[in-house]
Design a protein around this motif. Structure first.
Motif, mmCIF file in Angstrom:
data_model
loop_
_atom_site.group_PDB
_atom_site.id
_atom_site.type_symbol
_atom_site.label_atom_id
_atom_site.label_comp_id
_atom_site.label_asym_id
_atom_site.label_seq_id
_atom_site.Cartn_x
_atom_site.Cartn_y
_atom_site.Cartn_z
ATOM 1 N N LEU A 155 0.827 -1.200 0.000
ATOM 2 C CA LEU A 155 0.000 0.000 0.000
ATOM 3 C C LEU A 155 0.867 1.259 0.000
ATOM 4 C CD1 LEU A 155 -2.768 -0.868 2.610
ATOM 5 C CD2 LEU A 155 -2.960 -0.842 0.130
ATOM 6 N N THR A 156 0.469 2.230 -0.771
ATOM 7 C CA THR A 156 1.124 3.520 -0.778
ATOM 8 C C THR A 156 0.208 4.489 -0.040
ATOM 9 O OG1 THR A 156 2.098 3.029 -2.914
ATOM 10 C CG2 THR A 156 2.071 5.330 -2.237
ATOM 11 N N PRO A 157 0.716 5.120 1.007
ATOM 12 C CA PRO A 157 -0.153 6.022 1.765
ATOM 13 C C PRO A 157 -0.581 7.216 0.927
ATOM 14 C CG PRO A 157 2.123 6.256 2.479
ATOM 15 C CD PRO A 157 2.078 5.105 1.509
ATOM 16 N N SER A 158 -1.830 7.614 1.112
ATOM 17 C CA SER A 158 -2.336 8.777 0.392
ATOM 18 C C SER A 158 -1.981 10.070 1.121
ATOM 19 C CB SER A 158 -3.853 8.676 0.225
ATOM 20 O OG SER A 158 -4.470 8.599 1.492
ATOM 21 N N ARG A 159 -1.511 9.918 2.347
ATOM 22 C CA ARG A 159 -1.111 11.080 3.159
ATOM 23 C C ARG A 159 -0.043 10.622 4.144
ATOM 24 N NH1 ARG A 159 -7.005 11.101 5.819
ATOM 25 N NH2 ARG A 159 -6.898 8.985 6.565
ATOM 26 N N PRO A 160 0.728 11.565 4.669
ATOM 27 C CA PRO A 160 1.757 11.180 5.646
ATOM 28 C C PRO A 160 1.109 10.714 6.952
ATOM 29 C CG PRO A 160 1.693 13.562 5.372
ATOM 30 C CD PRO A 160 0.740 12.979 4.370
ATOM 31 N N SER A 161 1.833 9.880 7.682
ATOM 32 C CA SER A 161 1.344 9.425 8.982
ATOM 33 C C SER A 161 1.211 10.605 9.930
ATOM 34 C CB SER A 161 2.315 8.414 9.586
ATOM 35 O OG SER A 161 2.362 7.256 8.804
ATOM 36 N N ALA A 162 0.176 10.565 10.737
ATOM 37 C CA ALA A 162 -0.016 11.592 11.765
ATOM 38 C C ALA A 162 0.879 11.252 12.957
ATOM 39 C CB ALA A 162 -1.481 11.624 12.201
ATOM 40 N N THR A 163 1.372 12.270 13.632
ATOM 41 C CA THR A 163 2.163 12.014 14.840
ATOM 42 C C THR A 163 1.246 11.837 16.040
ATOM 43 O OG1 THR A 163 2.432 14.395 15.158
ATOM 44 C CG2 THR A 163 4.217 13.225 14.007
ATOM 45 N N ASP A 164 0.056 12.421 15.975
ATOM 46 C CA ASP A 164 -0.925 12.290 17.046
ATOM 47 C C ASP A 164 -2.236 11.763 16.456
ATOM 48 O OD1 ASP A 164 0.765 13.444 19.056
ATOM 49 O OD2 ASP A 164 0.340 15.404 18.182
ATOM 50 N N CYS A 165 -2.917 10.925 17.225
ATOM 51 C CA CYS A 165 -4.178 10.323 16.797
ATOM 52 C C CYS A 165 -5.206 11.418 16.511
ATOM 53 C CB CYS A 165 -4.695 9.379 17.893
ATOM 54 S SG CYS A 165 -6.288 8.630 17.529
ATOM 55 N N ILE A 166 -5.889 11.306 15.374
ATOM 56 C CA ILE A 166 -6.873 12.327 15.013
ATOM 57 C C ILE A 166 -8.164 12.204 15.820
ATOM 58 C CG2 ILE A 166 -5.938 12.657 12.690
ATOM 59 C CD1 ILE A 166 -8.260 10.949 11.624
ATOM 60 N N ASP A 167 -8.360 11.084 16.519
ATOM 61 C CA ASP A 167 -9.554 10.924 17.355
ATOM 62 C C ASP A 167 -9.313 11.350 18.798
ATOM 63 O OD1 ASP A 167 -11.031 10.070 15.228
ATOM 64 O OD2 ASP A 167 -11.277 8.008 15.924
ATOM 65 N N CYS A 168 -8.274 10.806 19.435
ATOM 66 C CA CYS A 168 -8.076 11.065 20.872
ATOM 67 C C CYS A 168 -6.940 12.029 21.178
ATOM 68 C CB CYS A 168 -7.860 9.748 21.621
ATOM 69 S SG CYS A 168 -6.262 8.973 21.283
ATOM 70 N N GLY A 169 -6.055 12.255 20.212
ATOM 71 C CA GLY A 169 -4.957 13.185 20.418
ATOM 72 C C GLY A 169 -3.709 12.574 21.027
ATOM 73 N N GLY A 200 0.927 6.187 6.557
ATOM 74 C CA GLY A 200 -0.304 6.960 6.420
ATOM 75 C C GLY A 200 -1.262 6.808 7.595
ATOM 76 N N VAL A 201 -0.821 6.156 8.655
ATOM 77 C CA VAL A 201 -1.688 5.911 9.810
ATOM 78 C C VAL A 201 -2.176 7.232 10.414
ATOM 79 C CG1 VAL A 201 0.167 5.793 11.546
ATOM 80 C CG2 VAL A 201 -1.943 4.550 11.919
ATOM 81 N N GLN A 202 -3.433 7.243 10.829
ATOM 82 C CA GLN A 202 -4.029 8.445 11.409
ATOM 83 C C GLN A 202 -4.568 8.210 12.821
ATOM 84 O OE1 GLN A 202 -4.074 11.509 9.512
ATOM 85 N NE2 GLN A 202 -2.623 10.209 8.432
ATOM 86 N N LEU A 203 -4.709 6.925 13.205
ATOM 87 C CA LEU A 203 -5.287 6.583 14.508
ATOM 88 C C LEU A 203 -4.319 5.762 15.343
ATOM 89 C CD1 LEU A 203 -8.811 5.419 13.267
ATOM 90 C CD2 LEU A 203 -8.238 7.635 14.245
ATOM 91 N N CYS A 204 -4.385 5.931 16.661
ATOM 92 C CA CYS A 204 -3.610 5.089 17.566
ATOM 93 C C CYS A 204 -4.231 3.689 17.570
ATOM 94 C CB CYS A 204 -3.594 5.677 18.976
ATOM 95 S SG CYS A 204 -5.194 5.684 19.816
#
Length: 66
Positions: A25-39, A52-56
Motif C-alpha cells: 500500500l502507498t499512503p495517500s497522506r503522511p502518517s499523523a504524529t498524534d491520533c486524530i480521534d483522541c490526540g 499513512g496511519v491516522q489513529l492510535c
C-alpha cells in the motif's frame, strides 16, 4: 489432514495475504504524529509499520469493532 489442519492453513493464507497487501500500500497522506480521534501520540514504530496511519491502536481497534 482434518478440519482443524485445513482451518489453520486457511488462516495462515489469509494472514499472509493481508500482510502482503499492507506492504504494497502507498499512503495517500503522511502518517499523523498524534491520533486524530483522541490526540494521543502515535508511536514511531506504528507510523513506520503502517504508512499513512491516522489513529492510535486503541482508536483503530474501536473503529474496527463498530
Amino acid at each position: 489432514m482434518d478440519d482443524a489442519d485445513r482451518a489453520g492453513i486457511e488462516q495462515a493464507r489469509l494472514e499472509n495475504a493481508f500482510l502482503a497487501k499492507r506492504t504494497t500500500l502507498t499512503p495517500s497522506r503522511p502518517s499523523a504524529t498524534d491520533c486524530i480521534d483522541c490526540g494521543d501520540e502515535i508511536p514511531v514504530k506504528r507510523r513506520e509499520y503502517v504508512p499513512g496511519v491516522q489513529l492510535c491502536v486503541e482508536c483503530q481497534t474501536l473503529k474496527e469493532r463498530q
